[in-house]
Design an enzyme around this catalytic site. Structure first.
Site, short mmCIF file in Angstrom:
data_model
loop_
_atom_site.label_atom_id
_atom_site.label_comp_id
_atom_site.label_asym_id
_atom_site.label_seq_id
_atom_site.Cartn_x
_atom_site.Cartn_y
_atom_site.Cartn_z
N SER A 223 0.84 -1.20 0.00
CA SER A 223 0.00 0.00 0.00
C SER A 223 0.87 1.25 0.00
CB SER A 223 -0.91 0.01 1.22
OG SER A 223 -0.18 0.49 2.33
N LYS A 224 0.22 2.36 -0.25
CA LYS A 224 1.00 3.59 -0.36
C LYS A 224 1.69 3.97 0.95
CE LYS A 224 -2.76 6.83 0.36
NZ LYS A 224 -3.60 7.86 -0.22
#
Ligand code: GLU
Length: 509
Positions: free
Chosen positions: A264-265
């Site tokens: 994920s970011k």
């Protein structure tokens, strides 16, 4: 129309910066297009106005530019199928939604958000947490399937807000062959009546996406696995319009380094590596770091990305973009998630910096070197340092002793390697150095070896102290090469000054 010419698209929504997973999707589309003499299209899917983020489209274009991925058609590029931004195509979607109503594949739904929430809450109370608007529940809702025709007409005339929903057939198997996953079969009883057209006069992603894929004659839809659940709806929409379906290929997810879940970011900066191609600062001033700014070469980034979910079927790991275009095929894309490996990513960068010509590195670093250095000196520093560097800046940072005298000496090495007789050995070595006429790496090495032999010394006994005196640190490129580069006068000066300083440190200790 027949989809026999390869036309693929990357269709991001400008809802934020492009994650490296997005870049990989774009890259695979690009490679597939190039491999098959096809066309690579960039289309911006901005129908969800609530999630629009200023600057996201530019970010995508800048990332492509940095990576060397050039779309053949797209916003700001042109092409015969434009416009390539969905909000600029807004007017055409209404007509397609209407067509689906006429063919009874879709219907109007007038339920307010309060009514929908009420239904959901009631279902939850009865033990059904995932209420859906579908073939069963739609009979209890306010839509053009349950209301009399005259009332529907009145509601529309009075401009009551409505959405248009897909009338999902009951109990049908939707089948399609995914290029990566093989046959996919989903029963429509597991699918809901998705909204196709919203009350704000905009299509949803599903409608706009397939209308545009058809209008742009997209032959292959290559996208992330997260869109696989939407594919049966898309297939049904193609069938409802009587359009030829494109081929589908759903790419494996990018996983965290430990394999536990999607990358994920937030993972990047938390675990110490970027997950974005370029730096991105949010409107709240939060910085997500990018590969470019961290010092990665785009070639290394692309090479690493290509291998996240694909392999060439050989041992070869280093591929430039052109070679990737030649080697790529969807048949070698894996089904399973691809674990991101930050160490391997650094390895790719190291390979690329080693393969970069010294002149090119010197040019890249031109502004960062002290201006007193000549270009030839800069080039030699690059050749000496690049084997040990990961990033170009390391050459400057780690090679500081090639252009400045050391100001300190690695104490760990000193305490281990500086013996009682070291100073006297170095003094003898100084005398030998003074006598060398042509101060080349080979000559220095030859005399050094002769000196060791004559005194029956091991390599480390003199070489490490010699290194520490000249460079201040315990490791680096070959000492004889360093010496040739610095020149006799400088080497002697450093050794003599260093000796005094180290003896002082030793005496104080
Ligand atoms: N707009 C979608 C996205 O943001 C595109 C998905 C697709 O390629 O169909 O990823």
């Amino acid at each position: 129309m027949s989809l026999n010419k390869v036309r693929v698209r990357f269709a991001p929504s400008p809802t934020g910066p492009l994650h490296m997973g997005g870049v990989r999707t774009a890259l695979y589309n690009y490679l597939f297009a190039k491999k098959n003499n096809g066309t690579f299209i960039l289309r911006i899917e901005d129908t969800d106005q609530n999630r629009f983020v200023e600057g996201a489209q530019d970010y995508i274009l800048n990332s492509f530019k940095w990576c060397g991925i050039t779309p053949d058609e797209g916003p700001g590029i042109g092409g015969n199928y434009g416009p390539y931004v969905q909000s600029e195509r807004k007017d055409m979607y209404q007509e397609y939604a209407q067509r689906l109503i006429q063919s009874e594949h879709a219907y109007y739904a007038f339920d307010t958000s309060e009514e929908l929430t009420k239904m959901r809450d009631e279902a939850k109370k009865m033990g059904m947490p995932n209420w859906q608007y579908n073939g069963v529940s739609r009979v209890n809702m306010r839509n053009s399937l349950t209301l009399p025709k005259s009332e529907v007409e009145k509601l529309i005339e009075n401009k009551e807000p409505y959405v248009i929903r897909m009338k999902m057939p009951r109990n049908e198997d939707v089948r399609f062959e995914d290029e990566i996953r093989g046959w996919v079969v989903v029963n429509t009883n597991n699918l809901d009546d998705k909204v196709l057209y919203k009350s704000d006069g905009m299509p949803t992603y599903h409608l706009a996406n397939i209308v545009d894929d058809h209008a742009m004659e997209i032959s292959h839809v290559i996208r992330g696995e997260e869109w696989l659940p939407s594919a049966p709806l898309h297939v049904l929409l193609y069938d409802a319009f009587n359009w030829e379906r494109p081929q589908f290929a759903h790419l494996p997810l990018l996983l965290k380094p430990d394999g536990n879940g999607k990358l994920s970011k937030r993972d990047g900066d938390r675990l110490g590596f970027p997950v974005f191609p370029l730096d991105w600062t949010t409107s709240d001033g939060e910085l997500y770091s990018g590969y470019k700014e961290k010092g990665y070469f785009p070639e290394a980034f692309i090479n690493m990305l290509a291998f996240l979910g694909w392999n060439p079927g050989t041992q070869q790991e280093l591929f430039n973009l052109e070679e990737l275009c030649e080697a790529f095929g969807l048949n070698r894309v894996s089904k399973g998630g691809a674990k991101f490996d930050p160490e391997k990513t650094r390895w790719f960068q190291q390979q690329y910096i080693r393969a970069t010509k010294n002149e090119k590195l010197a040019e890249l670093l031109a502004d960062k070197f002290p201006s007193s250095l000549t270009n030839d000196q800069k080039v030699t520093i690059c050749s000496l340092m690049k084997e040990r560097a990961t990033f170009a800046d390391d050459i400057i940072k780690d090679g500081v002793y090639l252009y400045e005298k050391p100001t300190s000496f690695d104490e760990k090495v000193l305490s281990k390697k500086w013996k009682d007789n070291t100073a006297s050995l170095i003094e003898q070595w100084i005398e030998i150095l003074k006598e060398i006429k042509s101060f080349t790496s080979e000559n220095i090495e030859a005399d050094f070896k002769a000196f060791l032999e004559k005194n029956q010394l091991g390599f480390g006994a003199v070489l490490l102290p010699f290194r520490i005196l000249v460079t201040g640190v315990g490791a680096g490129p070959g000492m004889f090469d360093i010496s040739e580069f610095l020149g006799k006068e400088e080497v002697l000066d450093r050794i003599e000054k260093g000796l005094v300083q180290i003896e002082r440190i030793k005496n104080e200790a």
